[in-house]
Design a protein around this motif. Structure first.
Motif, PDB file in Angstrom:
ATOM      1  N   GLY A   1       0.786  -1.221   0.000  1.00 22.77           N
ATOM      2  CA  GLY A   1       0.000   0.000   0.000  1.00 22.77           C
ATOM      3  C   GLY A   1       0.820   1.274   0.000  1.00 22.77           C
ATOM      4  N   LYS A   2       2.115   1.190  -0.324  1.00 20.78           N
ATOM      5  CA  LYS A   2       2.983   2.375  -0.297  1.00 20.78           C
ATOM      6  C   LYS A   2       3.372   2.854  -1.685  1.00 20.78           C
ATOM      7  N   TRP A   3       2.627   2.454  -2.714  1.00 17.02           N
ATOM      8  CA  TRP A   3       3.003   2.779  -4.079  1.00 17.02           C
ATOM      9  C   TRP A   3       2.633   4.182  -4.544  1.00 17.02           C
TER      10      TRP A   3
ATOM     11  N   GLU B   1      -0.305   4.123 -11.534  1.00 20.74           N
ATOM     12  CA  GLU B   1      -1.550   3.393 -11.276  1.00 20.74           C
ATOM     13  C   GLU B   1      -1.638   2.146 -12.143  1.00 20.74           C
TER      14      GLU B   1
ATOM     15  N   ASP C   1       2.866   4.211   8.389  1.00 19.73           N
ATOM     16  CA  ASP C   1       3.450   4.153   7.047  1.00 19.73           C
ATOM     17  C   ASP C   1       4.116   5.468   6.643  1.00 19.73           C
TER      18      ASP C   1
ATOM     19  N   ARG D   1      -1.194  -6.035  -8.841  1.00 18.90           N
ATOM     20  CA  ARG D   1      -2.305  -6.604  -8.067  1.00 18.90           C
ATOM     21  C   ARG D   1      -2.995  -7.729  -8.841  1.00 18.90           C
TER      22      ARG D   1
ATOM     23  N   GLU E   1      -9.236  -4.889   7.217  1.00 19.69           N
ATOM     24  CA  GLU E   1      -8.913  -4.727   5.797  1.00 19.69           C
ATOM     25  C   GLU E   1      -7.411  -4.645   5.558  1.00 19.69           C
ATOM     26  N   HIS E   2      -6.656  -4.304   6.606  1.00 23.25           N
ATOM     27  CA  HIS E   2      -5.207  -4.158   6.471  1.00 23.25           C
ATOM     28  C   HIS E   2      -4.443  -5.202   7.271  1.00 23.25           C
TER      29      HIS E   2
ATOM     30  N   ARG F   1       2.821   8.343   6.294  1.00 19.13           N
ATOM     31  CA  ARG F   1       1.990   9.124   5.380  1.00 19.13           C
ATOM     32  C   ARG F   1       1.223  10.180   6.184  1.00 19.13           C
TER      33      ARG F   1
ATOM     34  N   ALA G   1       0.676  -0.510 -10.740  1.00 23.72           N
ATOM     35  CA  ALA G   1       0.119  -1.045  -9.491  1.00 23.72           C
ATOM     36  C   ALA G   1      -1.016  -2.018  -9.786  1.00 23.72           C
TER      37      ALA G   1
END
Length: 346
Positions: A34-36, A42, A317, A49, A99-100, A319, A45
């Protein structure tokens, strides 16, 4: 003749994903971690996935956590487990955490809003971060000493040393209550205030008094009570039975106190809302269980929990964590109406 046992299928690795997607392992790690954003396009990524999904790749979370020194566990500290608001905050936080790949441990402070002890031998070895709802940052000193990031919910913006904060627009909620009752014609108020010494209740009282003070001919008196139905009933009963002109509206800090106020009115032979309007705050299930149903302020508790967990994940993270207050909404129901004409007390 029996055939030799077949070897178990090899579990796909991040190297397999990288090779199939035509990218580096570092890119796979960024995307699946999740750090892209800002580092990978996009389109890339999405390709990573999709490739991971097609190969059935699942990250080895145990190895990753060990490498990062993470437990993937957050502690949610609340003043009490008996209040529905905190259960809903937990629900929201737990959904985002799941979810994480995180878990949330719910911990009621032994002293309510007072100092919270470290529930572990070493919180820093057991947790990745702490979320605290409706408490003072100073009450979390034992946990903050472990060097864990702290996210505060529904708390004083002046508290220092907080990694992120998620607040509700509590003051606006009480202003909405005041405006609703003033528009109905009320001018004599009692504020049934919670005796809990926390920021959120202080804000409710201050906002109510400021809103009513701006209207000529308005009076307001504050009475405090412990945060339970019985205490609310006793405090309201004494107030309503006191000499002088009876208040026409009881503005309560919480739906629990409002339920007590409604009981007090009935015991004194008063009708809600014909003789007395009563308002709550929080919009708990209790608000629609009483009759008449309570006019109250709806707080998006689940969203508070969601935002709090998302903020903690962002901090972990490196962020930016989202800021700003969540809006609240007045819900007008049957417990508020225009005031009755003044009549002498019996």
């Amino acid at each position: 003749m029996t055939s030799a046992p077949q070897p178990a299928p090899t579990r796909p690795t991040s190297r397999d994903v990288a090779r199939a997607a035509g990218v580096s392992q570092a890119t796979v790690s960024l995307v699946l971690g999740g750090k892209w954003p800002g580092r990978v396009s996009e389109a890339t990524a999405e390709r990573v996935r999709r490739t991971a999904h097609e190969l059935g790749y699942r990250p080895n979370l145990a190895a990753r956590n060990l490498r990062l020194g993470r437990t993937r566990t957050a502690l949610l500290v609340v003043p009490a487990l008996t209040n529905e608001f905190f259960a809903r905050v937990y629900t929201g936080a737990a959904e985002v955490a799941a979810e994480h790949g995180f878990g949330v441990v719910l911990y009621p402070s032994p002293e309510g809003t007072g100092p919270a002890r470290d529930p572990f031998a070493s919180a820093s070895a057991s947790l990745d971060g702490v979320i605290a709802s409706s408490m003072a940052a100073g009450a979390l000193d034992a946990l903050r000493g472990a060097g864990l990031p702290l996210v505060m919910l529904d708390s004083d913006p002046a508290d220092a040393g907080v990694a992120a904060r998620v607040n509700l627009d509590i003051a606006d909620g009480m202003r909405q209550v005041a405006e609703h009752l003033l528009a109905l014609g009320h001018r004599r108020f009692v504020h049934l205030a919670s005796a809990v010494g926390s920021w959120t209740f202080a804000v409710r009282g201050r906002a109510l008094h400021e809103a009513l003070r701006a209207v000529p001919g308005t009076s307001v008196r504050t009475v405090t009570a412990a945060l339970d139905v019985h205490a609310g009933r006793v405090a309201a009963e004494h107030t309503l039975a006191a000499p002088g002109l009876r208040p026409t509206a009881l503005v309560c800090d919480d739906d629990i106190l409002a339920a007590g106020a409604c009981k007090a009115a009935r015991r004194l032979g008063l009708r809600v809302p014909d003789d007395l309007s009563v308002t709550g705050f929080d919009d708990l299930a209790l608000a629609t269980a009483v009759e008449p149903e309570l006019t109250t302020v709806r707080l998006p508790a689940e969203q508070v929990g969601e935002r709090g967990m998302a903020a903690l994940l962002a901090v972990l993270d490196d962020r930016p964590a989202g800021t700003g207050s969540l809006p609240v909404q007045l819900v007008a129901r049957g417990s508020s109406a225009p005031p009755p004409p003044d009549t002498p007390r019996a």
